[in-house]
Enzyme design. Structure first.
Site, short mmCIF file in Angstrom:
data_model
loop_
_atom_site.label_atom_id
_atom_site.label_comp_id
_atom_site.label_asym_id
_atom_site.label_seq_id
_atom_site.Cartn_x
_atom_site.Cartn_y
_atom_site.Cartn_z
N LYS A 22 0.84 -1.21 0.00
CA LYS A 22 0.00 0.00 0.00
C LYS A 22 0.87 1.26 0.00
O LYS A 22 0.64 2.19 -0.77
CB LYS A 22 -0.91 0.01 1.23
N ASN A 23 1.86 1.28 0.90
CA ASN A 23 2.61 2.54 1.05
C ASN A 23 3.56 2.82 -0.10
O ASN A 23 4.17 3.89 -0.16
CB ASN A 23 3.31 2.58 2.42
N CYS A 116 -5.77 8.18 8.26
CA CYS A 116 -6.10 7.69 9.60
C CYS A 116 -5.79 8.76 10.64
O CYS A 116 -4.77 9.45 10.57
CB CYS A 116 -5.28 6.44 9.92
N ARG A 121 -0.12 14.63 12.60
CA ARG A 121 0.42 14.39 11.26
C ARG A 121 0.65 15.69 10.47
O ARG A 121 0.09 15.88 9.39
CB ARG A 121 -0.44 13.41 10.49
N PRO A 122 1.47 16.60 11.02
CA PRO A 122 1.75 17.83 10.28
C PRO A 122 2.55 17.54 9.01
O PRO A 122 3.13 16.45 8.89
CB PRO A 122 2.60 18.64 11.26
N ASP A 304 3.52 0.62 11.94
CA ASP A 304 2.30 0.05 11.34
C ASP A 304 2.03 -1.38 11.82
O ASP A 304 0.92 -1.88 11.68
CB ASP A 304 2.39 0.06 9.81
N ARG A 396 -9.11 -0.08 3.11
CA ARG A 396 -8.18 0.89 2.52
C ARG A 396 -6.81 0.29 2.30
O ARG A 396 -6.06 0.75 1.44
CB ARG A 396 -8.02 2.10 3.47
#
Ligand code: EPU
Length: 416
Positions: A22-23, A116, A121-122, A304, A396
């Protein structure tokens, strides 16, 4: 809303084939628009993140064909459109269009990305780096406007080895003027995969997979071709399930070298594994030993897999400690593990597990992707039936999870 119903206690045996990462794919699809005529991506996982990104490139004017895990993209008619929040809010990775559109057009208009809710998460490292390459950034409400009269290479020192920032910089730098150096770059295997894709188009990137990446800008990119690497998180999720309730369960199409931190922790627990380069066969031991786990950037224990690993800690005999160091809000699954009977004391991002406990099936909710995977594993070992809501998060990121688990003996049903 779809739900998963899982009847626990059924041994998992047989073979699970791991899909593409996915990533990786979430960066490959935005990267493809840097090609001037076409791109081919193989081993593409069929997950909703893939389909949401295909919707964005189609909206930008690409013609795409996604069949049998192969994605062929005709990029001849790409236009630089605004990416509205109806597209960008579906997933985090929509921010890769910042780098890709900057590289191609020197101008991007994109609304805040989604993803998510596992922390603030900047994206300051992405934006600071773009600014150092000559980009002017304006924010109008939730819309980012990035504009560069000239996009120029620079030496960039990242304050943290961010995966997203490293990839976004590579996407912008491949067509910038001159040389970009990324110091303290992320070293995850997905970074190498994406650099290989960009190099297949004619980019000049060296050092991917190390903490210093160098990119010489070029004028023209085309004919990108790549096969997505195996999803190490999906592989790890099934390895953890197999460590708990597997008997000769083979996880196939993986890359063992990318899983070394997980493998060494599973060895400490006492899990029986037969390890080959591209497959691992796992059998659950009678007694699982307690361990301490702390998440770190690659090659450390990946965040993860931190949540799925906690399903395993509920069954370790004695006290295990878990610490999450990458995200500040990645412990939302704990209350559901507790509801299933787990004995966990949570103090900010440190959790103490007292085991082993026998989990019981109940109604739980997946609050994010990996929380969902954790609850699936917990449900597989629990007594009785577990109903999991919030399945859209799992879909997802895990290709055909119900079918894959069903094929190795799990009693799992996706209820629409
Ligand atoms: N960070 C900043 N500023 C930035 C960028 C990151 O402070 O500009 C912080 C983040 O807030 C976080 C840490 O740095 O605390 C790590 O962020 P990173 O940028 O490395 O992660 P990401 O690119 O947002 C990707 C994956 C995540 C995975 C991380 C770490 C995608 C779309 N997402 O996120 O995947 O956890 O790298 O490996 O590739 C998942 O698959 O479940 C998932 C969340």
């Amino acid at each position: 809303m779809p739900k998963l119903l899982i009847e626990g206690g059924h041994t998992l045996s047989g073979v699970i084939n791991v899909s593409g990462a996915k990533n990786s794919v979430v960066a490959m699809i935005p990267a493809s628009i840097l090609c001037d005529t076409n791109a081919k991506i193989y081993n593409v996982p069929n997950i909703s993140d893939t389909n949401d990104l295909i919707d964005i490139i189609n909206m930008l004017g690409c013609k795409s064909n996604f069949t049998d895990n192969t994605l062929i993209i005709d990029t001849k008619n790409v236009k630089n459109e605004v990416i509205t929040s109806s597209y960008s809010s579906k997933l985090r990775a929509s921010y890769y269009f910042m780098g890709a559109l900057l590289g191609k057009y020197r101008h991007v208009e994109l609304y805040l990305p989604g993803g998510c809710q596992i922390g603030a998460r900047p994206i300051d490292i992405h934006l600071d780096s773009f600014e150092k390459m000559g980009v002017k950034i304006t924010k109008e409400g939730d819309k980012f406007i990035l504009d560069a009269k000239k996009l120029v290479g620079n030496e960039l020192n990242l304050r943290f080895p961010s995966v997203g920032a490293t990839i976004n910089i590579m996407l912008a730098a491949v067509k910038a003027t001159g040389k970009t150096t990324i110091n303290n770059a992320a070293k995850e295997p997905e970074i190498i995969n994406i650099a290989d894709f960009l190099n297949s188009m004619g980019a000049r990137i060296t050092g991917a997979g190390t903490s210093q990446i160098e990119i010489e800008g070029v004028d023209f990119l085309d004919n990108g071709k790549i096969s997505i690497i195996p999803d190490r998180i999906e592989a790890g999720t099934y390895l953890i399930a197999g460590s708990l309730i597997g008997k000769n369960l083979t996880i196939n199409n993986l890359c063992s070298a990318d899983l070394s931190a997980l493998i060494s922790k599973l060895r400490e627990v006492g899990v029986n594994m037969e390890i080959h380069e591209t497959s691992i066969t796992v059998t659950s031991p009678k007694v699982l030993l307690p361990i301490n786990v702390k998440t770190l950037v690659y090659p450390g224990f990946v965040t993860d897999l931190g949540q799925p690993m906690q399903a395993l800690l509920t069954k370790c005999k004695g006290i295990s400690l878990f610490e999450e160091t990458i995200y500040e809000n990645r412990m939302q699954h704990i209350k559901y593990l507790q509801k299933m009977g787990a004995k966990i004391e949570l103090n900010n991002n440190i959790a103490l597990f007292k085991g082993p406990v026998n989990l019981k099936g109940t109604n739980v909710t997946a609050t994010d992707l990996r929380a969902g995977a954790t609850l699936v594993i917990a449900a597989l070992i629990a007594k009785g039936t577990t109903k999991i809501d919030g399945i859209k998060h799992i879909l997802r990121g895990y290709d055909s999870l119900p079918r894959k688990l069903d094929s190795v003996g799990a009693k799992i049903t996706l209820v629409e």
